[in-house]
Scaffold this active site. Structure first.
Site, PDB file in Angstrom:
ATOM      1  N   LYS A  37      -2.674   6.916   1.150  1.00 47.39           N
ATOM      2  CA  LYS A  37      -2.477   7.205   2.577  1.00 47.39           C
ATOM      3  C   LYS A  37      -1.415   8.305   2.649  1.00 47.39           C
ATOM      4  CE  LYS A  37      -2.405   4.563   6.837  1.00 47.39           C
ATOM      5  NZ  LYS A  37      -3.486   5.233   7.531  1.00 47.39           N
ATOM      6  N   GLU A  81     -16.334   5.926   5.144  1.00 45.32           N
ATOM      7  CA  GLU A  81     -15.584   5.258   6.212  1.00 45.32           C
ATOM      8  C   GLU A  81     -15.619   6.172   7.429  1.00 45.32           C
ATOM      9  OE1 GLU A  81     -11.418   4.930   5.191  1.00 45.32           O
ATOM     10  OE2 GLU A  81     -11.413   6.884   4.253  1.00 45.32           O
ATOM     11  N   ARG A 136       0.843  -1.211   0.000  1.00 47.75           N
ATOM     12  CA  ARG A 136       0.000   0.000   0.000  1.00 47.75           C
ATOM     13  C   ARG A 136       0.876   1.259   0.000  1.00 47.75           C
ATOM     14  NH1 ARG A 136      -4.586   0.604   4.492  1.00 47.75           N
ATOM     15  NH2 ARG A 136      -2.800   1.052   5.801  1.00 47.75           N
TER      16      ARG A 136
HETATM   17  N1  PXG Z   1      -9.527   4.651   6.894  1.00 51.26           N
HETATM   18  C1  PXG Z   1      -8.636   5.613   7.103  1.00 51.26           C
HETATM   19  C2  PXG Z   1      -8.901   6.971   6.585  1.00 51.26           C
HETATM   20  C3  PXG Z   1      -7.434   5.325   7.776  1.00 51.26           C
HETATM   21  O1  PXG Z   1      -6.524   6.280   7.933  1.00 51.26           O
HETATM   22  C4  PXG Z   1      -8.189   3.039   8.039  1.00 51.26           C
HETATM   23  C5  PXG Z   1      -9.339   3.392   7.342  1.00 51.26           C
HETATM   24  C6  PXG Z   1      -7.996   1.628   8.463  1.00 51.26           C
HETATM   25  O2  PXG Z   1      -7.003   1.012   7.647  1.00 51.26           O
HETATM   26  P1  PXG Z   1      -6.044  -0.138   8.209  1.00 51.26           P
HETATM   27  O3  PXG Z   1      -5.118  -0.430   7.091  1.00 51.26           O
HETATM   28  O4  PXG Z   1      -5.366   0.440   9.412  1.00 51.26           O
HETATM   29  O5  PXG Z   1      -6.911  -1.291   8.555  1.00 51.26           O
HETATM   30  C7  PXG Z   1      -7.204   4.026   8.257  1.00 51.26           C
HETATM   31  C8  PXG Z   1      -5.933   3.727   8.977  1.00 51.26           C
HETATM   32  C9  PXG Z   1      -3.886   6.220  14.247  1.00 51.26           C
HETATM   33  C10 PXG Z   1      -4.154   6.231  12.811  1.00 51.26           C
HETATM   34  O6  PXG Z   1      -2.857   6.795  14.632  1.00 51.26           O
HETATM   35  C11 PXG Z   1      -4.909   5.234  12.217  1.00 51.26           C
HETATM   36  C12 PXG Z   1      -5.157   5.252  10.852  1.00 51.26           C
HETATM   37  C13 PXG Z   1      -4.671   6.294  10.149  1.00 51.26           C
HETATM   38  C14 PXG Z   1      -3.941   7.282  10.750  1.00 51.26           C
HETATM   39  C15 PXG Z   1      -3.661   7.253  12.079  1.00 51.26           C
HETATM   40  O7  PXG Z   1      -4.686   5.647  14.986  1.00 51.26           O
HETATM   41  N2  PXG Z   1      -5.946   4.245  10.283  1.00 51.26           N
END
Ligand code: PXG
Length: 288
Positions: free
Chosen positions: A149, A182, A50
């Site tokens: 991201k 989301e 990713r």
């Molecule tokens: N949506 C968004 C916009 C995210 O940033 C997720 C979904 C979940 O994706 P994953 O790959 O983690 O299953 C994310 C990711 C934090 C933090 O510090 C968490 C995310 C992004 C930025 C910071 O808790 N989650």
């Protein structure tokens, strides 16, 4: 704690980047948040893929191979003596002159922070989360793909700040067409009549790694999962709702905008998915 920056491990107090880094000046960069469980980095390859896609989408050529980045991640955990934790991997456009163009940036910077994780309180898993719908819409993919991201999280940060001011830790975000995309840092699922539903990527959802694991679990359990447009109505009338994310894992939602979802307690299917997820993290991953 030691932090990796461009080939060196520095004490956290000395781990600094230039004020001319375009990651700081313009949010020009990409990142990943990864979990370390029992000495194993969970879904490392998926996170690195990713990261590569995010970098490619912003025309940032990564000068490191996937193996080199993987080694940086694992070494950051080892150097800090971690067996469980959270890893933040950041790639910025690097140091350049003032001005948007990245042409002045000769090389990207890579930062890896591996630290202890502050988990969500167990109470959220036992009783479920109460969330709200944010009035802030998720980024239009025609402006910036939510699949990237990137270091531009203001859209989500504002939704998070506003939710926090009202006493909520997560907020549901709709896209500019009004469909659910989301939450600010988590993907969203509902369970209805024996089927799981989650917004498709075209609705503006990040390709969550945890979301992917939940799709695998659904297949293993023989539960169909449909990726399509969902409305706020679909969430409000759902039997169950849960969020997925690297930090949250699988977390039940029992209330949205003051309205009870399902029975108001974490649903049976949600509890099963959380248990299956936790059993996977205990078995799978890249050993340090
Ligand atoms: N949506 C968004 C916009 C995210 O940033 C997720 C979904 C979940 O994706 P994953 O790959 O983690 O299953 C994310 C990711 C934090 C933090 O510090 C968490 C995310 C992004 C930025 C910071 O808790 N989650």
């Amino acid at each position: 704690m030691k932090v990796y920056i461009d080939g060196q491990f520095l004490d956290s107090g000395d781990a600094k980047i230039s004020v001319f880094d375009h990651g700081l000046l313009y949010g020009d960069g990409v990142f990943e948040g990864i979990r370390l469980y029992q000495g194993c980095v969970f879904k490392l390859d998926e996170h690195l893929e990713r990261l590569e896609y995010s970098a490619k989408a912003i025309l940032l050529d990564l000068p490191w191979s996937r193996q080199e980045i993987s080694d940086i991640v694992c070494e950051s955990c080892r150097v800090n003596g971690l067996t469980v934790g959270y890893i933040r991997l950041v790639v910025t456009r690097g140091i350049g002159s003032l001005g948007l163009s990245p042409k002045s940036c000769s090389k990207p910077s890579i930062i890896c922070i591996a630290d202890h994780l502050s988990l969500y309180p167990a109470e959220y898993y036992e009783n479920g989360l109460k969330i709200i719908t944010s009035p802030i819409r998720r980024m239009n993919p025609a402006a910036l793909s939510p699949g990237i991201k990137s270091l531009n999280y203001l859209n989500n940060i504002l939704a998070k700040i506003e939710a926090d001011r009202l006493g909520y830790i997560e907020a549901l975000m709709l896209n500019d067409q009004g469909y659910v995309s989301e939450c600010t840092g988590d993907n969203v699922f509902i369970f209805q009549k024996g089927k799981l539903f989650t917004p498709a990527f075209y609705a503006g959802a990040l390709k969550g790694i945890t979301r992917g694991v939940v799709l695998d679990i659904a297949e293993e359990l023989g539960i169909p999962c449909i990726q399509e447009n969902l409305t706020r109505y679909d969430i409000l009338v759902a039997e169950e709702c849960f969020l997925t994310g690297t930090a949250a894992e699988v977390i039940p939602v029992v209330e949205v905008d003051g309205r009870t979802i399902g029975t108001g307690k974490p649903g049976e299917t949600t509890v099963k998915f959380l248990a299956e997820f936790r059993s996977k993290v205990a078995k799978e991953g890249t050993f340090l």
